[in-house]
Design a protein around this motif. Sequence first.
Motif, mmCIF file in Angstrom:
data_model
loop_
_atom_site.group_PDB
_atom_site.id
_atom_site.type_symbol
_atom_site.label_atom_id
_atom_site.label_comp_id
_atom_site.label_asym_id
_atom_site.label_seq_id
_atom_site.Cartn_x
_atom_site.Cartn_y
_atom_site.Cartn_z
ATOM 1 N N SER A 176 -39.185 -9.041 19.492
ATOM 2 C CA SER A 176 -39.381 -10.271 20.254
ATOM 3 C C SER A 176 -39.904 -9.975 21.661
ATOM 4 N N GLY A 177 -39.270 -9.024 22.354
ATOM 5 C CA GLY A 177 -39.705 -8.676 23.699
ATOM 6 C C GLY A 177 -41.086 -8.051 23.717
ATOM 7 N N SER A 178 -41.390 -7.226 22.720
ATOM 8 C CA SER A 178 -42.693 -6.566 22.672
ATOM 9 C C SER A 178 -43.817 -7.567 22.433
ATOM 10 N N PHE A 179 -43.575 -8.528 21.551
ATOM 11 C CA PHE A 179 -44.592 -9.556 21.325
ATOM 12 C C PHE A 179 -44.833 -10.365 22.596
ATOM 13 N N ALA A 180 -43.770 -10.703 23.311
ATOM 14 C CA ALA A 180 -43.925 -11.434 24.561
ATOM 15 C C ALA A 180 -44.761 -10.630 25.552
ATOM 16 N N ALA A 181 -44.556 -9.308 25.584
ATOM 17 C CA ALA A 181 -45.321 -8.441 26.479
ATOM 18 C C ALA A 181 -46.784 -8.361 26.063
ATOM 19 N N VAL A 182 -47.033 -8.274 24.756
ATOM 20 C CA VAL A 182 -48.412 -8.229 24.258
ATOM 21 C C VAL A 182 -49.142 -9.521 24.608
ATOM 22 N N VAL A 193 -34.970 3.637 18.646
ATOM 23 C CA VAL A 193 -35.303 2.513 17.768
ATOM 24 C C VAL A 193 -36.032 1.425 18.561
ATOM 25 N N GLY A 194 -35.551 1.134 19.767
ATOM 26 C CA GLY A 194 -36.215 0.126 20.585
ATOM 27 C C GLY A 194 -37.636 0.517 20.929
ATOM 28 N N ALA A 195 -37.837 1.791 21.329
ATOM 29 C CA ALA A 195 -39.174 2.262 21.697
ATOM 30 C C ALA A 195 -40.103 2.291 20.488
ATOM 31 N N THR A 196 -39.590 2.741 19.347
ATOM 32 C CA THR A 196 -40.412 2.795 18.130
ATOM 33 C C THR A 196 -40.845 1.405 17.697
ATOM 34 N N THR A 197 -39.931 0.451 17.753
ATOM 35 C CA THR A 197 -40.277 -0.923 17.400
ATOM 36 C C THR A 197 -41.347 -1.466 18.333
ATOM 37 N N ALA A 198 -41.199 -1.202 19.629
ATOM 38 C CA ALA A 198 -42.178 -1.679 20.611
ATOM 39 C C ALA A 198 -43.557 -1.077 20.363
ATOM 40 N N LEU A 199 -43.603 0.219 20.077
ATOM 41 C CA LEU A 199 -44.878 0.878 19.808
ATOM 42 C C LEU A 199 -45.521 0.332 18.534
ATOM 43 N N ALA A 200 -44.698 0.039 17.525
ATOM 44 C CA ALA A 200 -45.236 -0.529 16.287
ATOM 45 C C ALA A 200 -45.851 -1.901 16.544
ATOM 46 N N VAL A 201 -45.176 -2.705 17.348
ATOM 47 C CA VAL A 201 -45.719 -4.022 17.688
ATOM 48 C C VAL A 201 -47.022 -3.871 18.458
ATOM 49 N N PHE A 202 -47.061 -2.941 19.418
ATOM 50 C CA PHE A 202 -48.286 -2.724 20.204
ATOM 51 C C PHE A 202 -49.444 -2.305 19.308
ATOM 52 N N ALA A 203 -49.164 -1.426 18.347
ATOM 53 C CA ALA A 203 -50.222 -0.894 17.490
ATOM 54 C C ALA A 203 -50.717 -1.906 16.464
ATOM 55 N N HIS A 206 -50.100 -5.397 16.477
ATOM 56 C CA HIS A 206 -49.953 -6.807 16.856
ATOM 57 C C HIS A 206 -51.065 -7.715 16.347
ATOM 58 N N PRO A 207 -52.326 -7.238 16.141
ATOM 59 C CA PRO A 207 -53.325 -8.169 15.608
ATOM 60 C C PRO A 207 -52.934 -8.737 14.246
ATOM 61 N N LEU A 222 -49.609 -8.588 13.037
ATOM 62 C CA LEU A 222 -48.284 -9.186 13.159
ATOM 63 C C LEU A 222 -48.313 -10.502 13.929
ATOM 64 N N ALA A 223 -49.316 -10.674 14.811
ATOM 65 C CA ALA A 223 -49.386 -11.890 15.618
ATOM 66 C C ALA A 223 -49.549 -13.137 14.756
ATOM 67 N N LYS A 224 -50.075 -12.961 13.546
ATOM 68 C CA LYS A 224 -50.228 -14.100 12.643
ATOM 69 C C LYS A 224 -48.876 -14.584 12.133
ATOM 70 N N LEU A 225 -47.870 -13.745 12.327
ATOM 71 C CA LEU A 225 -46.528 -14.081 11.847
ATOM 72 C C LEU A 225 -45.675 -14.603 13.000
ATOM 73 N N ARG A 226 -46.190 -15.578 13.756
ATOM 74 C CA ARG A 226 -45.468 -16.072 14.926
ATOM 75 C C ARG A 226 -44.101 -16.633 14.540
ATOM 76 N N LYS A 227 -44.034 -17.288 13.391
ATOM 77 C CA LYS A 227 -42.746 -17.823 12.940
ATOM 78 C C LYS A 227 -41.762 -16.695 12.673
ATOM 79 N N ALA A 228 -42.288 -15.576 12.190
ATOM 80 C CA ALA A 228 -41.422 -14.426 11.942
ATOM 81 C C ALA A 228 -40.857 -13.887 13.251
ATOM 82 N N VAL A 229 -41.647 -13.966 14.335
ATOM 83 C CA VAL A 229 -41.169 -13.516 15.635
ATOM 84 C C VAL A 229 -40.020 -14.401 16.114
ATOM 85 N N LEU A 230 -40.171 -15.706 15.938
ATOM 86 C CA LEU A 230 -39.102 -16.634 16.315
ATOM 87 C C LEU A 230 -37.855 -16.386 15.472
ATOM 88 N N LEU A 231 -38.065 -16.071 14.192
ATOM 89 C CA LEU A 231 -36.931 -15.753 13.323
ATOM 90 C C LEU A 231 -36.261 -14.463 13.782
#
Length: 203
Positions: A16-22, A66-76, A78-79, A81-90
């Motif tokens: 959630s935080g990583s998507f907000a940052a992206v 785990v937090g850093a790995t998740t953030a890096l995965a979102v950064f890499a 995100h194009p 994953l960004a289509k899954l905005r509802k998944a981010v809210l979930l």
Amino acid sequence: MLYALEMLGLVAFAASGSFAAVWARLDVFGVVVLGITTALGGGIIRDVLLGINPPTTLRTWPYLAVGATTALAVFAFHPVLAKLRKAVLLADAVGLGVFATSGTAIALNAGAPVYTACLVGMTTGIGGGALRDVLLREIPLVLRKEIYALAALAGAVLVGVGHLLRLPAAPVTVLAAAVVVTVRVLALWRKWNAPVARGTGAE
């Protein structure tokens, strides 16, 4: 079980935080920092309130990793994953439910009174998201009219009631987390909001 729940919540809040940052167009370092802050912030606040020093999440490496790995995965990715905005809210709802209820259970295990444990649990759930929004110079979600803190408090109270009734802690915690997630998702779907002051243009 609490450890497993915390890891699940950590991944959810880090995403959630990583998507907000992206979406705020931060660089890779900013994405990782915001993801880790969102994931670990609530737990650190919890431990400070309970006098656990140093905080649990800063004593063992898996939390940070785990937090850093998740953030890096979102950064890499995100194009895609960004289509899954509802998944981010979930994911945010899952993180809220897991941290609010596990935070309450940890406070109870630390010997805190039920009343205190419920407040600590709610703060654990909303703390990381509040720090995320402050770093992004936004009004924290918890202070807006959306049903957010109330959902976290409801889950914390359920864990507290289960403790008073001497019910098995594990299923009560899981059930309470499910209630938080359900309330939060329904609030988003049905656009439920807490009341605001009349005459402000925000009703």
